[in-house]
Design an enzyme around this catalytic site. Structure first.
Site, PDB file in Angstrom:
ATOM      1  N   GLY A 119       0.817  -1.208   0.000  1.00  0.00           N
ATOM      2  CA  GLY A 119       0.000   0.000   0.000  1.00  0.00           C
ATOM      3  C   GLY A 119       0.848   1.254   0.000  1.00  0.00           C
ATOM      4  O   GLY A 119       1.962   1.283   0.522  1.00  0.00           O
ATOM      5  N   ASN A 147       4.432   4.688   3.079  1.00  0.00           N
ATOM      6  CA  ASN A 147       4.220   3.483   2.278  1.00  0.00           C
ATOM      7  C   ASN A 147       4.247   2.274   3.206  1.00  0.00           C
ATOM      8  O   ASN A 147       4.963   2.261   4.208  1.00  0.00           O
ATOM      9  CB  ASN A 147       5.309   3.347   1.203  1.00  0.00           C
ATOM     10  CG  ASN A 147       5.275   4.499   0.220  1.00  0.00           C
ATOM     11  OD1 ASN A 147       4.216   5.042  -0.072  1.00  0.00           O
ATOM     12  ND2 ASN A 147       6.428   4.881  -0.297  1.00  0.00           N
ATOM     13  N   ASP A 179      -9.987   9.603  10.876  1.00  0.00           N
ATOM     14  CA  ASP A 179     -10.022   9.191   9.465  1.00  0.00           C
ATOM     15  C   ASP A 179     -10.807   7.888   9.314  1.00  0.00           C
ATOM     16  O   ASP A 179     -10.365   6.967   8.634  1.00  0.00           O
ATOM     17  CB  ASP A 179      -8.607   9.036   8.920  1.00  0.00           C
ATOM     18  CG  ASP A 179      -8.582   8.960   7.390  1.00  0.00           C
ATOM     19  OD1 ASP A 179      -9.545   9.441   6.761  1.00  0.00           O
ATOM     20  OD2 ASP A 179      -7.613   8.418   6.839  1.00  0.00           O
TER      21      ASP A 179
END
Length: 589
Positions: free
Chosen positions: A19, A25, A135
């Site tokens: 991902g 990363n 989030d």
């Protein structure tokens, strides 16, 4: 650049990328000490030199490492290695809720309740530790095969008791799930997470988000101003209890929301009770918007016409005031437009700005977002494969997102070509070299292993695949690994006692394979002379050069050397035969 096989902190061996995000990363790696797979999140190189981002990244690790909940991805380790800031987390295999929604659309109500109960429990645990996720979205929720849910990526989580908070007033998180107070530039709190949970539940129930638009700003404005679309109107058979939970969680005024994630959790427990199906639709205690009370003023019954005229005069004055204000606004906008077209270009010619995150947007949305920031977008785009972004949507930019560049520089959008994974077939019986070449062309790592197989198995051929580590029907892509097993065919001992072999046959077998042989003759009235009734080497076992084979042979005569043993060394039979042939040739000459 992080590559396969690279060691992080002399412990975590990188296997492949799983991902990429705007800040870090993520890689699949092997913990070489505990011999387990882990996920390693590494701060992007262009951000590692930014002290603000490094502090934020480290704060994420410290915050998340304090959480211990079965529905939260566990953090194992945090550190820095040669300038690379990393976090080591639990590796969870499963699908994201977003992938599940894309595949199935809306979920069943029992599934929705089960998922939401797990999520509210996890978020409640985080809030008790003074951590806000900030989030919450389906992309950050993994669902395992057994139905368990794990929420991940507290990448923009903030400790409520932290002494220094960065980007407190920034609009963060995915815009489709953003609370109105954050969309309006306010700070997040525990009720912000509750709002995002409500929007996520809406999507699980309907299969789509409630507010959509051509750009993030338009969606954010809808979160602030538009009423949530009615689920019961969308589906008349929907229990009112389900809509009420969503309405309360996603109220625009935080005062109308659940006071805590645990309160929402308790309400979810009884959502599917029959007596709640037709409960009254929720009515908010507090106004969702701060309307001017005077704007709703109307004449009361029994007032004189004079009073009515005063009210009309009051309304007219308000209208004139509004016109003056509107005119002023238009004048200011005209000045701004003139500034933008005439003055700003010369000032901003050498101005630099950070490229915003446009991953997952359509080309149109990304172009609008970049141009709104003052960037120029290249007409030509670049296309690459992506396992995480749908075909046709943006997966990145060149220069990279998050990098500061001059506004005069052009930005090239990188568009997803979709997944390049291939479907694995049943390769058994096929030539391993051809299959290996085919898979490696697709970027798949192929490991070839040998397995000892007896030559007695007629359906096994040298160089063909007999086993594979990945089942047929599964998909693999670049960086994935498959193991193909091929046979190492060895000679094995046949069943010499089955009545088809003679002593001469056995001697020849020993000669061909470099074995020594011991023959014992025995009397057995139940068998005929010449029958082999015993062998010391098991049928099917591997033949090793130099080994000794002992057999018993029936010899039914009046005088039988019952206890006598004939030992024949056949290891040099071929050599003796050649010497005899040479002597015969000399004699003939």
């Amino acid at each position: 650049m992080i590559t396969r096989g690279q060691m992080i902190n002399d412990r975590y061996e990188i296997i492949r990328s799983i991902g990429e995000g705007g800040m870090a990363n993520v890689y699949l790696a092997l913990d070489t000490i505990l011999n387990r797979k882990v996920a390693v999140k590494i701060l992007r190189g262009d951000l590692a030199e930014d002290e603000k981002f490094v502090r934020r990244f480290q704060r994420e690790a410290i915050s998340a490492s304090s959480l211990n909940d079965p529905n939260i991805v566990e953090v194992y380790d945090v550190g820095e290695d040669d300038g690379k800031y990393f976090i080591v987390m639990e590796y969870v295999e499963g699908k994201t809720l977003k992938q599940l929604i894309k595949k199935r659309g809306s979920l069943t109500l029992p599934e929705v309740i089960d998922i939401m109960l797990q999520l509210t429990s996890a978020i409640s645990h985080a809030h008790e530790s003074y951590i806000i996720h900030r989030d919450i979205k389906p992309q950050n929720v993994i669902i395992l095969e057994d139905g368990r849910v794990k929420i991940m990526d507290f990448g923009i989580a903030v400790a409520l008791n932290a002494g220094e908070l960065t980007q407190t007033n920034s609009v963060m998180g995915t815009v489709y799930y953003i609370p109105p107070e954050q969309a309006n530039g306010g700070a997040a709190n525990i009720k912000s997470d509750i709002y995002s949970l409500g929007i996520l539940m809406y999507e699980l129930v309907t299969g789509h988000v409630p507010f959509r638009g051509d750009n993030p700003v338009e969606v954010a404005i809808k979160h602030m101003n538009e009423e949530l679309p009615s689920i019961c109107e969308y589906d008349p058979e929907m229990p009112q209890s389900i809509e009420n939970i969503i309405l309360r969680a996603s109220a625009k005024n935080p005062k109308n929301r659940y006071s805590s994630a645990m309160e929402m959790h308790e309400d979810l427990k009884t959502a599917l009770d029959k007596e709640r199906f037709n409960e009254p639709k929720i009515i908010y205690e507090y106004k969702e918007k701060n309307f001017d009370d005077d704007s709703f003023e109307t004449p009361k019954r029994g007032r004189t016409s004079r009073n009515a005229e005063k009210i009309e005069d009051k309304k007219e004055k308000k209208m004139n005031k509004a016109i003056i204000i509107l005119g002023s606004i238009i004048g200011v906008l005209a000045l701004i437009v003139g500034f933008l077209f005439l003055v700003y270009p010369s000032i901003s010619k050498n101005k630099s700005a950070k490229i915003p995150d446009v991953e997952g947007m359509t080309v149109k949305q990304a172009k609008t977002t970049l141009e709104d920031k003052g960037f120029t977008v290249n007409k030509k785009t670049k296309k690459e494969n992506s396992e995480y972004v749908d075909e046709g949507k943006v997966i990145g930019t060149n220069p990279k997102m998050g990098k500061s560049i001059k506004l005069t520089n052009k930005i090239t959008l990188i568009i997803s070509k979709g997944s390049e994974k291939i479907t694995i077939e049943d390769y058994k019986g096929q030539d391993y070299k051809k299959i290996q070449e085919k898979l490696e062309e697709a970027g798949i790592t192929v490991i070839i292993e040998d397995k000892d197989v007896s030559s007695s198995e007629d359906d096994i051929k040298e160089g063909t695949i007999i086993e594979q580590s990945v089942k047929a029907g599964e998909k693999l892509g670049k960086g994935d690994t498959i193991t193909l097993t091929i046979p190492n065919i060895y000679n094995s001992y046949p069943n010499f006692t089955d009545g088809t072999y003679t002593v001469e046959d056995v001697k020849k077998f020993c000669t061909d394979n470099g074995l020594t042989i011991d023959i014992t003759y025995v009397e057995d009235p139940s068998a005929k002379s010449g029958d082999i009734i015993y062998q010391n080497q098991s049928t099917g076992s591997k033949v090793s050069k130099g080994a000794n084979l002992r057999i018993k042979v029936v010899q039914n005569k009046e005088k039988v050397p019952t206890d006598e043993t004939e030992t024949v060394d056949t290891s040099n039979v071929g050599e003796e035969k050649q010497n005899n042939d040479r002597e015969n040739n000399k004699t003939n000459q």
